[in-house]
Design an enzyme around this catalytic site. Sequence first.
Site, PDB file in Angstrom:
ATOM      1  N   LYS B  44      24.711 -92.692  95.325  1.00  0.00           N
ATOM      2  CA  LYS B  44      24.751 -92.135  96.681  1.00  0.00           C
ATOM      3  C   LYS B  44      26.010 -91.289  96.846  1.00  0.00           C
ATOM      4  CE  LYS B  44      24.332 -93.744 101.504  1.00  0.00           C
ATOM      5  NZ  LYS B  44      24.235 -94.941 102.375  1.00  0.00           N
ATOM      6  N   SER B 119      20.340 -94.964 105.492  1.00  0.00           N
ATOM      7  CA  SER B 119      20.928 -93.709 105.084  1.00  0.00           C
ATOM      8  C   SER B 119      20.845 -93.436 103.577  1.00  0.00           C
ATOM      9  CB  SER B 119      22.399 -93.660 105.502  1.00  0.00           C
ATOM     10  OG  SER B 119      23.147 -94.652 104.854  1.00  0.00           O
ATOM     11  N   SER B 143      21.092 -99.776 105.356  1.00  0.00           N
ATOM     12  CA  SER B 143      20.943 -98.464 104.710  1.00  0.00           C
ATOM     13  C   SER B 143      20.444 -98.486 103.274  1.00  0.00           C
ATOM     14  CB  SER B 143      22.269 -97.706 104.759  1.00  0.00           C
ATOM     15  OG  SER B 143      22.458 -97.137 106.019  1.00  0.00           O
TER      16      SER B 143
END
Lengths: 95, 447
Positions: B44, B119, B143
């Site tokens: 990420k 996210s 997330s």
Amino acid sequence: MDKGELVKTAALAKLKLDENEVETLAIEVSAMLENFSMMMEADVEGLEPTTQTLQQENRTRRDEGPIDSGDNLSNDLLERVPEKEGRFIVIPNVI
Amino acid sequence: MKKYKEYVENWEKKIGSFLQFDPEKAKADSSSEGPLKGIPFGVKDNIAVKGFDMTCGSKILENFNCPYTATAVEKLQNKGAVVVGKMNMDEFGMGSSTDNSALGETNNPWDTSRVAGGSSGGSAAAVAAGLVPFALGSDTGGSVRQPASFCGVYGLKPTYGTVSRYGLTAYASSLETIGICAESTAMTRDVFNIIKGIDVMDNTTVDYKPSGKDDSNTIAVLKVGEGDLSDDVLNSYKVSQQRITDLGYTVTEVELPTLKYVVPAYYVIATAEASANLARFNGIRYGLAEKGAETPSDLMQMSRHSGFGDEVKLRILLGTYVLRSGFQDQYYHRAQKIRTAILNDFNRIFEQADALMLPVFPTGAFHHGSSDLTQLQQKSADLYTCSANLAGLPALAVPSTIEKGLPIGVQFTAPAFEEERLFRISEKLEEVFPVQNPEGYSKEWNK
């Protein structure tokens, strides 16, 4: 939240907002604050606040200066500075 | 390698899960031996990997080239795994759709008109499409678990403090952990066991102290009310409840009385911490710096104005407001007491049960934009996931069913350090319902 409070909060957060943003954010912030007000119903009598869940005490390291990662991290970080003179970071005039 | 790159490029035209893809860039930093030898993984874009950029999905860091590597990534590289790219995300982790990324749109591999969740949407989408067998994400309020559920893969939020946050860009420090999206329970376990552990670079890491009771007898199931879940998610939830009953676990229905207060408490704490953590992005030391500022304060205001997106501004404002003099008792201190109450709720349940099953999210993957769920509805839907962050507990999203062509997951949580207990439940469910793949999936990375 009225616009005056919003602008005051934005100044504290060092956020410049344009006119449109003030309009939309005042509505969105108010909706969230209304959601936050639900917490007032909760019975928290006698409860201690929780700031973290597992660590019993602060863990500190020995005062031996920075950990040597073996590479040149401070120089690498300085390379990312938007404006500098030598190893000094340049900012606009304070006075 | 050529066929793998082509496979990734073809998928990327449809789903846009990577912000950067370059299998060669960090290859030299991985060991040529080890249990994960040659296995590609994604990271990420709020987690540091030397050589790659680290944008956090934000314009304020759009051209920031990262000079160091996060501990969790380095541990995987030492075991032979190779970083192939950085994954798209909601700006600074703020969102449930990845639509809040300033740098690209990510689509769900099962239906490209829908979001991959967020996210960590890029991480989950890439695993679901077979671009990588696992990817690191971060989980502040769900997330990792919510996008894993939306994309039909496994998603682990570890116990707070078990995985070093060194190299993870701070958003809400008391809530967040680095987490894992993976194609199987076994892969999730292997990665977790490699990345966990005390780190001198993160003083919030804790000794790993599991009880040793890895097998569960009793699983508590959160009772859901009418209208709490969409029909598809409710159906899927019932199927999971039947499966754990059929697998021989003793199942008892329970309630979490504090659940209705967790979303406001979570957002008070998360935004308060965000307002402090994001103060570092001010145009002085790195990142976007606007030209023409007359004073330091000008420089900060102008850079933050053009560098941050709408959702980030909203959360900084909220966090600044709840911490303002005179408002702290009403918001921040009260939220911390609710944090104690939800922890007490969980502790009561774990006196009677070894694990707790609960939904991940009230709906399946929704369409892009706010037509299905407004931003506020998306936030309110965090209730099942953010509870584990407030309490610091481990939680795992496990694929449950496919409903009308979209995957739906179910969530299990357990006392702190009982990740292995979650993996064992997940493994049994995986035998009954193995991971499903979207059309066009192929295990090209393994050829």
